[in-house]
Every structure is written in structure tokens, then in C-alpha cells.
Motif scaffolding. Sequence first.
Motif, PDB file in Angstrom:
ATOM      1  N   PRO A 115       0.815  -1.224   0.000  1.00 26.31           N
ATOM      2  CA  PRO A 115       0.000   0.000   0.000  1.00 26.31           C
ATOM      3  C   PRO A 115       0.846   1.270   0.000  1.00 26.31           C
ATOM      4  N   ARG A 116       0.241   2.353  -0.391  1.00 21.60           N
ATOM      5  CA  ARG A 116       0.924   3.642  -0.372  1.00 21.60           C
ATOM      6  C   ARG A 116       1.395   3.965   1.047  1.00 21.60           C
ATOM      7  N   GLY A 117       2.590   4.451   1.163  1.00 19.89           N
ATOM      8  CA  GLY A 117       3.130   4.823   2.459  1.00 19.89           C
ATOM      9  C   GLY A 117       3.731   3.680   3.238  1.00 19.89           C
ATOM     10  N   SER A 118       3.706   2.479   2.680  1.00 21.60           N
ATOM     11  CA  SER A 118       4.241   1.328   3.403  1.00 21.60           C
ATOM     12  C   SER A 118       5.762   1.308   3.367  1.00 21.60           C
ATOM     13  N   THR A 119       6.352   1.000   4.512  1.00 21.06           N
ATOM     14  CA  THR A 119       7.789   0.797   4.601  1.00 21.06           C
ATOM     15  C   THR A 119       8.134  -0.578   5.137  1.00 21.06           C
ATOM     16  N   SER A 120       7.128  -1.324   5.596  1.00 16.88           N
ATOM     17  CA  SER A 120       7.417  -2.528   6.385  1.00 16.88           C
ATOM     18  C   SER A 120       6.414  -3.650   6.116  1.00 16.88           C
ATOM     19  N   THR A 121       6.193  -3.967   4.845  1.00 14.04           N
ATOM     20  CA  THR A 121       5.270  -5.048   4.513  1.00 14.04           C
ATOM     21  C   THR A 121       5.976  -6.392   4.674  1.00 14.04           C
ATOM     22  N   ASP A 122       5.338  -7.297   5.411  1.00 11.65           N
ATOM     23  CA  ASP A 122       5.956  -8.540   5.874  1.00 11.65           C
ATOM     24  C   ASP A 122       5.099  -9.735   5.458  1.00 11.65           C
ATOM     25  N   TRP A 123       5.678 -10.910   5.590  1.00 10.11           N
ATOM     26  CA  TRP A 123       5.036 -12.169   5.209  1.00 10.11           C
ATOM     27  C   TRP A 123       4.753 -13.017   6.443  1.00 10.11           C
ATOM     28  N   GLU A 124       3.748 -13.910   6.366  1.00 12.15           N
ATOM     29  CA  GLU A 124       3.464 -14.846   7.456  1.00 12.15           C
ATOM     30  C   GLU A 124       2.697 -16.045   6.886  1.00 12.15           C
ATOM     31  N   VAL A 125       3.337 -17.203   6.788  1.00 19.06           N
ATOM     32  CA  VAL A 125       2.635 -18.408   6.380  1.00 19.06           C
ATOM     33  C   VAL A 125       1.859 -18.950   7.577  1.00 19.06           C
ATOM     34  N   GLU A 126       0.591 -19.282   7.364  1.00 21.07           N
ATOM     35  CA  GLU A 126      -0.255 -19.722   8.465  1.00 21.07           C
ATOM     36  C   GLU A 126      -1.214 -20.830   8.033  1.00 21.07           C
ATOM     37  N   VAL A 156      -0.344 -11.448   5.377  1.00 22.71           N
ATOM     38  CA  VAL A 156       0.542 -10.330   5.028  1.00 22.71           C
ATOM     39  C   VAL A 156       0.276  -9.181   5.998  1.00 22.71           C
ATOM     40  N   SER A 157       1.353  -8.516   6.431  1.00 27.91           N
ATOM     41  CA  SER A 157       1.241  -7.527   7.497  1.00 27.91           C
ATOM     42  C   SER A 157       2.106  -6.306   7.187  1.00 27.91           C
ATOM     43  N   GLU A 158       1.565  -5.125   7.439  1.00 32.35           N
ATOM     44  CA  GLU A 158       2.354  -3.902   7.357  1.00 32.35           C
ATOM     45  C   GLU A 158       2.707  -3.516   8.792  1.00 32.35           C
ATOM     46  N   ARG A 159       3.978  -3.710   9.179  1.00 37.25           N
ATOM     47  CA  ARG A 159       4.350  -3.618  10.587  1.00 37.25           C
ATOM     48  C   ARG A 159       4.235  -2.206  11.151  1.00 37.25           C
ATOM     49  N   GLN A 160       4.546  -1.188  10.345  1.00 39.03           N
ATOM     50  CA  GLN A 160       4.409   0.178  10.859  1.00 39.03           C
ATOM     51  C   GLN A 160       2.935   0.506  11.085  1.00 39.03           C
ATOM     52  N   PHE A 161       2.086   0.140  10.136  1.00 43.64           N
ATOM     53  CA  PHE A 161       0.647   0.361  10.305  1.00 43.64           C
ATOM     54  C   PHE A 161       0.161  -0.383  11.548  1.00 43.64           C
ATOM     55  N   GLN A 162       0.702  -1.589  11.744  1.00 48.29           N
ATOM     56  CA  GLN A 162       0.258  -2.453  12.831  1.00 48.29           C
ATOM     57  C   GLN A 162       0.634  -1.898  14.209  1.00 48.29           C
ATOM     58  N   THR A 163       1.829  -1.321  14.299  1.00 47.70           N
ATOM     59  CA  THR A 163       2.348  -0.959  15.616  1.00 47.70           C
ATOM     60  C   THR A 163       2.392   0.537  15.896  1.00 47.70           C
ATOM     61  N   ALA A 164       2.462   1.372  14.868  1.00 48.18           N
ATOM     62  CA  ALA A 164       2.695   2.794  15.090  1.00 48.18           C
ATOM     63  C   ALA A 164       1.480   3.680  14.841  1.00 48.18           C
ATOM     64  N   LEU A 165       0.406   3.130  14.309  1.00 49.60           N
ATOM     65  CA  LEU A 165      -0.753   3.964  13.988  1.00 49.60           C
ATOM     66  C   LEU A 165      -1.798   3.978  15.092  1.00 49.60           C
ATOM     67  N   SER A 166      -1.465   3.408  16.241  1.00 48.70           N
ATOM     68  CA  SER A 166      -2.360   3.346  17.401  1.00 48.70           C
ATOM     69  C   SER A 166      -3.554   2.440  17.111  1.00 48.70           C
ATOM     70  N   GLY A 167      -4.092   1.886  18.176  1.00 52.06           N
ATOM     71  CA  GLY A 167      -5.251   1.023  18.004  1.00 52.06           C
ATOM     72  C   GLY A 167      -4.863  -0.422  17.796  1.00 52.06           C
ATOM     73  N   GLN A 168      -5.729  -1.181  17.179  1.00 49.28           N
ATOM     74  CA  GLN A 168      -5.568  -2.618  17.059  1.00 49.28           C
ATOM     75  C   GLN A 168      -4.657  -2.993  15.898  1.00 49.28           C
ATOM     76  N   TRP A 169      -4.158  -4.244  15.943  1.00 49.28           N
ATOM     77  CA  TRP A 169      -3.312  -4.767  14.879  1.00 49.28           C
ATOM     78  C   TRP A 169      -4.031  -4.767  13.527  1.00 49.28           C
ATOM     79  N   THR A 170      -5.361  -4.750  13.562  1.00 55.10           N
ATOM     80  CA  THR A 170      -6.154  -4.843  12.339  1.00 55.10           C
ATOM     81  C   THR A 170      -5.715  -3.827  11.289  1.00 55.10           C
ATOM     82  N   LYS A 171      -5.245  -2.650  11.711  1.00 59.13           N
ATOM     83  CA  LYS A 171      -4.830  -1.624  10.749  1.00 59.13           C
ATOM     84  C   LYS A 171      -3.710  -2.122   9.838  1.00 59.13           C
ATOM     85  N   GLY A 172      -2.772  -2.887  10.385  1.00 59.43           N
ATOM     86  CA  GLY A 172      -1.658  -3.365   9.593  1.00 59.43           C
ATOM     87  C   GLY A 172      -1.884  -4.709   8.939  1.00 59.43           C
ATOM     88  N   LYS A 173      -3.067  -5.273   9.159  1.00 62.39           N
ATOM     89  CA  LYS A 173      -3.363  -6.609   8.655  1.00 62.39           C
ATOM     90  C   LYS A 173      -4.409  -6.623   7.547  1.00 62.39           C
TER      91      LYS A 173
END
Length: 282
Positions: A115-126, A156-173
Amino acid sequence: MKLLRHGAPGAEKPGLLDAEGNIRDLSDHVDDITGDVLGDAALEQLRALDPASLPLVSGTTRLGPCVGGIGKFLCIGLNYHDHAAEIGADIPAHPILFLKANSAIVGPNDDVVIPRGSTSTDWEVELGVVIGKTAKYVTEAEALDHVAGYCIVNDVSERQFQTALSGQWTKGKSCDTFGPTGPWLVTRDEVPDPQALGLSLEVNGKRMQTGTTGTMIFGVAQIIAHLSQLFTLHPGDVISTGTPPGVGMGMKPAPVYLKPGDVMELRIEGLGQQRQTVRADV
């Protein structure tokens, strides 16, 4: 039995994979692979069909998410002992729950879009668990009877969105394309022990994640039983059960994240494989 959905996005048709690896169309028997056809009786009717009598589908057809009309996309965080250790997290006392927006769901081989503004898009096999029978206040002993089958999920997870935008992990997921699901739904009779499956993920041919569902903190039965005490699980709900070690944010000496052009390949024993190319949003 391996159920799937094939065709263009938004116009997928139901199908199954036969013993020779061919895609067979189920449109004459069910409208779609949704919660309505995931109960034991309905699955038994599909299992009784002769795959050779079903129309053959081109092997080059696109595969969509293996379940349509997903009601809830539930995700469990920090659910592997070795993954928690790699990022320095405490072992949770109860399953950590977050939701991924259904608009993130795509096919197993569709592009993943940074996504636009992403710096930290990550992977997760589940390991994904698909509910087949309504579950409310079920015990661990009963829990697996409520499962229709299993599939691969790339959380797939955007770690900055997940941890730095306040609120739940849902933002980065929940960014668009952050939920590749499939390639097929493998019914539970073909997965005798969901806690004995190997998982792996590669980026550009380099192995990043290697693990086994045996190192889950909370097993599939525990997760279903726990969630069912909180709310009703309905047929077609999907639970993504956490990821083993090797995610980008845990890399040493510095995190490694996805960039346009990268290719992810995911595998879970008996459940097939996914392959996604990463591209930037425009």
C-alpha cells in the motif's frame, strides 16, 4: 477432498481437485464453496460424486480464495513459541485475537500489493481453519468436529501500520490483498492431526520460514473452544492460526521487508502451495 474456486475475481465457480491434480467444475451441483455446503452431510454428497464425470477445467485458470462469502476472518497472533522468541514477545496467557478485513482476501496466486506509504510489509505463512458447523460453547474435545477443513493463509502484514498507527493490529493486517487464501480447502478427513503439519515460506527462492504446527502455543482445538466461549463461529468463518519463526521483522541484524518484484512461495504439508508476486500500489 480438495475443494476450490476457479475463475475471474468476483465470478469464481466451485470446483474440486481430482486424484490426478486436475480441476473439475462443481457448478451443476453447488452454487459456490460457502458455509452452506461445508457441513458434514453436504460434504458427503460432494464426496460421493465421481470426479471423472465432472467438467474438466483448464489447468491455467485462475484460482480464487478457496472459500467464498467468508463471514469472519479471525486471526491469532503470537501463537508459536519460536516466533514469540524471535521477536522478544512474552508468551500470551490466552489466544491473541484480531480480525482481518474481508476486503483483504484474494486468491492464492494473486499479486500482493504494497500500500501507499508502506515501509514494512511482511510475510506470514499460516494454517487456516475453516468452520463447517456452528460452534458455541464447545469443548476442546468437540472442537475439531466443527471444522470443515484446512487451507493456507498468507497473513501479510504492514508492521508500521500495525504498531505505530495506534489502536488494534487490524490496521496493519487489513490492507487490500493482505489475505491470500487457498489454493484449496482440504477437508478434515484428509488432515488427521492439524498439529503435525510442516510449514514453509520462501522469498525470491530463499527460505525464510520453516516450522511445524506442533510448536503452536494454542492448538486448533484450543483456539476453537476458546473463541466459541466468546461468540458464535459460523460455517464459512476462517481462523488463521499464527505463524512460525522467520518473519521479516524478526530478521537480524535488521528487519527485512518486501519490495516490488519480490516473489513469495508458501507451502503447508498436504495443503498445497501459494505463489504471489509483490507490486506497489499505483
